[in-house]
Design an enzyme around this catalytic site. Structure first.
Site, PDB file in Angstrom:
ATOM      1  N   HIS A   1       0.823  -1.223   0.000  1.00  0.00           N
ATOM      2  CA  HIS A   1       0.000   0.000   0.000  1.00  0.00           C
ATOM      3  C   HIS A   1       0.855   1.270   0.000  1.00  0.00           C
ATOM      4  CE1 HIS A   1      -3.101   2.920   0.884  1.00  0.00           C
ATOM      5  NE2 HIS A   1      -2.559   3.178   2.061  1.00  0.00           N
TER       6      HIS A   1
ATOM      7  N   HIS B   1       3.386   7.450   5.214  1.00  0.00           N
ATOM      8  CA  HIS B   1       2.157   8.085   5.697  1.00  0.00           C
ATOM      9  C   HIS B   1       1.418   7.287   6.773  1.00  0.00           C
ATOM     10  CE1 HIS B   1       0.227   5.388   2.733  1.00  0.00           C
ATOM     11  NE2 HIS B   1      -0.883   5.572   3.402  1.00  0.00           N
TER      12      HIS B   1
ATOM     13  N   GLU C   1       0.986   6.125  12.500  1.00  0.00           N
ATOM     14  CA  GLU C   1      -0.354   5.671  12.911  1.00  0.00           C
ATOM     15  C   GLU C   1      -0.385   4.187  13.246  1.00  0.00           C
ATOM     16  OE1 GLU C   1      -4.767   5.424  10.843  1.00  0.00           O
ATOM     17  OE2 GLU C   1      -3.379   7.018  10.236  1.00  0.00           O
ATOM     18  N   ASP C   2       0.382   3.376  12.506  1.00  0.00           N
ATOM     19  CA  ASP C   2       0.234   1.918  12.616  1.00  0.00           C
ATOM     20  C   ASP C   2       1.447   1.189  13.189  1.00  0.00           C
ATOM     21  OD1 ASP C   2      -2.261   2.229  11.493  1.00  0.00           O
ATOM     22  OD2 ASP C   2      -1.606   1.743   9.457  1.00  0.00           O
TER      23      ASP C   2
ATOM     24  N   ASP D   1      -3.659   8.292  -1.156  1.00  0.00           N
ATOM     25  CA  ASP D   1      -3.974   7.213  -0.219  1.00  0.00           C
ATOM     26  C   ASP D   1      -5.383   6.689  -0.462  1.00  0.00           C
ATOM     27  OD1 ASP D   1      -3.902   5.538   2.086  1.00  0.00           O
ATOM     28  OD2 ASP D   1      -4.836   7.128   3.263  1.00  0.00           O
TER      29      ASP D   1
END
Length: 651
Positions: A58, A83, A87-88, A148
């Site tokens: 991704h 990106h 966050e992950d 995205d």
């Protein structure tokens, strides 16, 4: 089953991307881009997507969209790889800043979703607010988020239906119109169409099949016509290339809904683009040098040559060169009668105009950087670049609107107000004294009433001297007068007809849907059993059933996706729903009898109302009746369309 070597695949994709950008990217930046890929690769190593693929596929796809489709520079590409890292994964913005610089860290920070405790609607609004705030500096963060979203939509098939509806709703509600406002027409078209595909898969498939058949039926004559156009212009020293652009299923569907037509009666299911390069035009003897490089002059020259050979449809020319759209789109549109007897829509554009229609406002950044070597992005961009960027009037107006909403504390209306501004191509209407008022496209007399301070007690409108309801959609140039009555107060259904922030903000307290049992039908889209439907849980716990293409549920799905419910809406013998059908055709004896017989004797339908007009051998009839399901309605329409003399049947 063939096993895919994902490691090789993603590294090949990164190598291919770098090979394509190497000609205008320094070796230092190429090294930083490769470093960002390795950083993201290691950070996401344990993770998988819903499809089962390694998660790194991704970020690589997003970085490729940023680099190759949006043509942004090294820092946005690096941010594309990174990106989702903060966050992950356990990595922090501080790490990103130290390794890749503060500008990359800024971009990654903007697109990183914040931790939010509360309902899903406010969480999504918080994410949108965070993204929109970045417009105060530049548009790159929004573009990264668009990249995205574009890849997520391209790979949405692996998601559950509820998740598909939520993501597709967000896309159609916010991201597609934002792409349009930025002039990214190809991105907007793809996002809209993918959203439609997952919201209404049955209808999407039907229209796709019809479009495929239409292309096959018309391919030969269109090739002959475009070859003819090229030869005519070559004889005058103008070399052009042609493109036949077929409209997408979503665009066709919009036309069908807007005009109440079936597929075969939708006008201009394709357009023909004539594209020239102003730098490489062979100048005929006597043609001034400056005309060859003047895009407007050359476009008009082509227009003049073509109208010498083909009949122009009166009033069809639209000059977007002198009057470009707010997002920068330019072209010269005309409609010509082809040598095959069809009206064809022709768009005359330079290569530069085509590039602008693909890249929109990004093109100004790219060209400025090429000319000056400066990076006209970010908080610290040079003053002269900042001044040029202020020429984007819509972005400036949009910033002002965001500030107004913030100061009014109208949080509940934040996203509706934002989206209204995104969709709008403004119109201007006038009062009887000639004073102008700007409204969004499809704004109503109700919106106008609130804009001029008469909405609270508005009763009716006079539009160009004709009495109309407040729900009437206004057109550019209308002269509008609002009638007021102190005994009149806002109605509960006014909110659904308002488009502007000012009107919605005032009308919100008056919006109280009536209770009607556990399930309700949406009063706007009026679904029938057999339609593609979705449920939305209201604050009172009841479920409202919507068609999946309903603008209201798309808005709700985008903001409060946790309230979306899969529902069954089956037909039953006791339940009937009122509908109307319009029939148009060539009049003949017994035509009305055949129509009535079709409905009563064959379909066993009771007619509740009928209006008929026959003038100059053309028959117009509108019939009101009830049906049990969408399939019954479709069967009735198909049967009516088969009657001799009937040309068009619309629901």
């Amino acid at each position: 089953m063939v096993k895919i070597d994902y490691e090789k695949m993603v590294r090949d994709q990164v190598d291919d991307m770098i090979a394509q950008i190497a000609g205008h990217t320094s070796s230092e930046d190429v090294a930083r881009i490769r470093d960002a890929f390795e950083f993201a690769h290691d950070a996401h190593a344990p993770q998988r997507r819903k499809s089962g693929e390694p998660y790194i596929t991704h970020p690589v796809a997003v970085a490729r969209i940023i680099a190759l489709e949006l043509q942004l520079g090294p820092n946005p590409i690096i941010a594309g790889f990174l990106h989702d890292v903060v966050e992950d994964t356990p990595h922090s913005i501080q790490e990103i800043s130290e390794r890749f610089g503060s500008d990359v860290a800024f971009l990654v920070d903007v697109v990183t979703k914040r931790k939010y405790i509360g309902d899903d609607g406010r969480k999504q609004e918080s994410n949108f607010r965070q993204l929109l705030k970045s417009l105060q500096y530049d548009i790159r963060a929004v573009l990264i988020k668009l990249a995205d979203r574009l890849h997520n939509m391209r790979t949405l098939a692996s998601m559950k239906p509820e998740k598909q509806m939520k993501i597709a709703g967000e896309t159609d509600y916010f991201y597609a119109p934002f792409a349009n406002r930025l002039g990214l027409h190809s991105v907007r078209r793809e996002l809209e169409n993918l959203s439609f595909k997952y919201r209404c898969p049955d209808r999407y498939e039907r229209l796709s099949n019809q479009l495929e058949a239409d292309q096959a039926d018309n391919r030969e004559r269109l090739t002959d016509f475009t070859d003819h156009l090229v030869r005519i212009l070559e004889k005058r020293g103008i070399n052009v290339r042609t493109e036949i652009r077929w409209r997408q299923p979503y665009s066709i569907y919009q036309s069908m809904q807007r005009h109440g037509r079936d597929f075969q009666h939708v006008d201009f299911r394709h357009i023909i683009r004539l594209i020239y390069d102003a730098r490489n035009v062979t100048r005929p003897i006597g043609m001034p040098d400056e005309a060859a490089s003047d895009e407007k002059a050359l476009s008009l020259k082509i227009y003049s040559i073509l109208t010498d050979h083909f009949k122009e449809r009166p009033g069809s020319m639209i000059n977007y060169i002198d009057n470009p759209k707010e997002n920068g789109y330019q072209s010269l549109h005309i409609r010509l009668l082809s040598n095959h007897g069809y009206w064809e829509e022709i768009h005359i554009s330079s290569e530069h105009m085509v590039e602008r229609s693909r890249l929109g406002l990004i093109l100004d950044h790219i060209e400025e950087e090429r000319r000056s070597g400066q990076k006209c992005v970010g908080e610290n961009r040079p003053r002269d670049c900042r001044q040029r960027n202020n020429e984007y009037r819509w972005i400036d107006k949009f910033k002002i609107m965001l500030q107004d909403i913030s100061e009014s504390n109208a949080d509940a209306l934040f996203m509706d107000s934002v989206v209204s501004a995104l969709y709008s191509e403004d119109i201007t209407v006038y009062d009887t004294a000639g004073n102008p008022t700007r409204l969004p496209l499809n704004g109503t007399a109700l919106d106008y009433a609130f804009e001029i301070g008469k909405g609270e007690h508005a009763q009716y409108a006079r539009i160009n001297g004709k009495l109309q309801t407040l729900k009437t959609v206004l057109q550019h140039g209308d002269c509008v007068e609002i009638g007021v009555n102190p005994d009149i107060h806002p109605h509960g259904d006014w909110y659904g007809w308002a488009k502007t922030y000012k009107a919605k903000n005032y009308l919100k307290p008056f919006c109280h849907p009536e209770m009607a049992g556990r399930y309700r039908r949406c009063e706007f889209c009026k679904p029938l059993p057999g339609h593609e439907v979705i449920g939305f849980r209201e604050n009172d716990g009841n479920i409202t059933v919507h068609r999946r293409d309903c603008r209201h549920v798309i808005s709700q799905a985008a903001q409060q996706g946790d309230r979306i419910r899969n529902v069954l809406f089956p037909a039953c013998e006791e339940c009937v729903f009122p509908v109307k059908t319009h029939i148009r055709g060539v009049d003949r004896p017994q035509l009305l009898k055949d129509i009535v017989s079709c409905m009563t004797d064959i379909m066993h339908i009771s007619i509740s109302s009928m209006s008929i007009e026959s003038q100059d051998e053309i028959f117009d009839c509108t019939i009101g009746y009830t049906v049990h399901s969408a399939e019954e309605l479709r069967d009735t329409v198909r049967l009516l369309a088969s009657i001799r003399g009937v040309d068009e049947v619309s629901k």
